[in-house]
Design an enzyme around this catalytic site. Structure first.
Site, short mmCIF file in Angstrom:
data_model
loop_
_atom_site.label_atom_id
_atom_site.label_comp_id
_atom_site.label_asym_id
_atom_site.label_seq_id
_atom_site.Cartn_x
_atom_site.Cartn_y
_atom_site.Cartn_z
N GLY A 96 0.83 -1.21 0.00
CA GLY A 96 0.00 0.00 0.00
C GLY A 96 0.86 1.26 0.00
O GLY A 96 0.52 2.24 -0.68
N GLN A 120 -7.24 -0.08 4.17
CA GLN A 120 -7.98 -0.77 5.24
C GLN A 120 -9.38 -1.21 4.79
O GLN A 120 -10.04 -1.95 5.51
CB GLN A 120 -8.13 0.16 6.46
CG GLN A 120 -6.83 0.43 7.18
CD GLN A 120 -6.28 -0.78 7.93
OE1 GLN A 120 -6.98 -1.76 8.19
NE2 GLN A 120 -5.02 -0.72 8.28
N SER A 145 -3.68 -3.10 -0.40
CA SER A 145 -2.57 -3.94 0.04
C SER A 145 -3.11 -5.28 0.52
O SER A 145 -3.96 -5.33 1.41
CB SER A 145 -1.85 -3.21 1.19
OG SER A 145 -0.73 -3.93 1.60
N HIS A 201 -2.06 -7.80 2.34
CA HIS A 201 -1.92 -8.39 3.69
C HIS A 201 -2.99 -7.88 4.65
O HIS A 201 -3.12 -8.40 5.75
CB HIS A 201 -0.51 -8.18 4.24
CG HIS A 201 -0.15 -6.79 4.64
ND1 HIS A 201 -0.11 -6.39 5.95
CD2 HIS A 201 0.19 -5.70 3.91
CE1 HIS A 201 0.28 -5.12 6.01
NE2 HIS A 201 0.45 -4.67 4.79
N CYS A 211 2.09 1.13 12.70
CA CYS A 211 3.29 1.73 12.12
C CYS A 211 3.88 2.76 13.07
O CYS A 211 4.97 3.24 12.89
CB CYS A 211 2.95 2.37 10.79
SG CYS A 211 1.97 1.29 9.76
N1 PLP Z 1 -2.54 3.08 4.26
C1 PLP Z 1 -3.22 2.67 5.33
C2 PLP Z 1 -4.54 3.28 5.64
C3 PLP Z 1 -2.70 1.67 6.16
O1 PLP Z 1 -3.38 1.26 7.23
C4 PLP Z 1 -1.43 1.11 5.83
C5 PLP Z 1 -0.82 0.09 6.70
O2 PLP Z 1 -1.12 -0.02 7.88
C6 PLP Z 1 -0.78 1.57 4.68
C7 PLP Z 1 -1.35 2.56 3.92
C8 PLP Z 1 0.53 0.98 4.26
O3 PLP Z 1 0.30 -0.29 3.72
P1 PLP Z 1 1.51 -1.32 3.53
O4 PLP Z 1 1.85 -1.83 4.89
O5 PLP Z 1 0.97 -2.38 2.65
O6 PLP Z 1 2.62 -0.56 2.91
#
Ligand code: PLP
Length: 374
Positions: free
Chosen positions: A72, A177, A197, A199, A322
């Site tokens: 993502g 999400q 994304s 996962h 994160c």
């Molecule tokens: N955008 C949102 C709303 C997310 O919750 C996340 C990951 O938690 C991401 C982007 C990033 O996704 P990825 O972990 O696949 O890079």
């Protein structure tokens, strides 16, 4: 190995069995480079294109509108760094949008960070007032997430896309999400670009996609070979794409049933908290992702709750995964104007289709043991 109750699906979700089984041949016998011309490689090419077809049909897109990426964050960065002029986004976006937006600002682009409502929702009215400011007459891109990863709040994406178009800007949504969890049809939403994304919906890590509306041209992401219609070079992650498609198809097929199940589980948890008179607040808007619960326990420390839940064998998160090394108040809770006492005591529980009623009871009862004041 100790078995945990995993309630952090918004951080990442376990690989679905259907996805795992579909991936095995592409990790073993059908290992070929899908760009090669010999007949053996055709199976890999077919696997990749079938995955693209399945994913497209799950979100109401055409297959040629799906560009596989690695995650993502990559999809989000691709869009934001492609903006030709100014950008409007929200202060409650994921860092995968905020950081490249800050980068664009440093490169001289005008970037506006909107504050959402206290529920986390960004409304068309909020967007309209940003466009009405005289300073913001050079906006070419609006990016607002479909569902907030900390609060679960879902914004009205069709209304926001319409508002952006009324002001002659492109509209992107970070739906990382949301895809696989709520019904989404890109053509009826009217979005120009959408990030996802695998996962987050029970697919493997290391694969995501960007939807780009047919006829819209943005800059290439990676120069090199002609993979992904020449937009993102690099030998494709065929097994990843196949697993992503299998898991997404399963999510979409079972979406109504899963939503009902998750709402029952949420109820079990809140009923236990209510029965013990726990002082807490459920955050987010009326329109929320099923199974994602942002709970504030004012006066408690969210991180301490997380560690005590861990001792009870339950995995949850404080705010966004994160941000887990950052003990400051999350930027999302700041953006929605939450008071510091509540924000510091906020945890996120995110359940999956595999979560049982017994798991939900353990989650509720463990929380009660931690926050009970008697
Ligand atoms: N955008 C949102 C709303 C997310 O919750 C996340 C990951 O938690 C991401 C982007 C990033 O996704 P990825 O972990 O696949 O890079």
């Amino acid at each position: 190995m100790k078995s945990y109750i995993y309630a952090d699906c918004a951080a990442t979700s376990p690989l679905k069995q259907s996805a795992f089984e579909m991936m095995i041949p592409y990790l073993t016998d059908v290992f070929y480079n899908p760009s090669q011309l010999y007949s053996a490689a055709l199976g890999a090419k077919r696997g990749l294109e079938d995955a693209r077809d399945t994913i497209a049909s799950c979100i109401g897109a055409y297959p040629d509108e799906i560009y596989f990426t690695s995650c993502g964050s990559e999809s989000d960065n691709w869009v934001i760094k492609s903006a030709k002029r100014g950008i409007i986004t929200s202060a409650a976006e994921h860092h995968a949008v905020l950081r490249p937006a800050e980068y664009m600002e440093n490169c001289g682009h005008r970037v506006v960070f909107l504050n959402p409502c206290d529920t986390g929702e960004v409304t068309a009215q909020i967007l309209d007032s940003a466009f009405s400011s005289q300073d913001n007459n050079d906006i070419s891109l609006v990016s607002v997430m479909t569902a907030n990863n900390e609060l679960g709040t879902v914004s009205d994406i069709a209304a926001l896309a319409e508002e952006a178009h009324r002001h002659k800007a492109l509209f992107h949504t970070d739906a990382v999400q949301a895809v696989g969890h709520i019904p989404l049809d890109v053509h009826s939403l009217g979005v120009d670009m959408l990030s996802a994304s695998a996962h987050k919906w029970g697919g493997p890590r290391g694969i995501g996609f960007l939807y780009i509306k047919r006829g819209l041209y943005i800059q290439q992401l990676i120069k090199g070979g002609s993979q992904e219609s020449g937009m993102r070079a690099g030998t494709e992650n065929v097994a990843g794409a196949v697993g992503a498609a299998a898991a997404l198809e399963e999510c979409v097929t079972n979406m109504c049933k899963t939503t009902e199940h998750l709402i029952c589980l949420e109820k079990i948890i809140t009923e236990i908290l209510d029965a013990y008179g726990a002082e807490y607040r459920r955050n987010g808007g009326k329109n929320r992702l099923p199974g994602l619960m942002s709970l504030s326990f004012p006066g408690f420390d969210g991180e301490a709750i997380l560690h005590r839940m861990d001792l009870y064998g339950v995995c949850i998160s404080t705010g966004s995964a994160c941000d887990s090394r950052n003990t400051e108040i999350s930027h999302v809770l700041k953006a929605v104007g939450m008071d510091e006492r509540s924000a510091l005591g906020t945890v996120r529980i995110s359940l999956g289709d595999f979560t049982t009623a017994d798991d939900a009871r353990v989650i509720g009862e463990s929380l009660v043991k931690i926050v009970r004041k008697d």
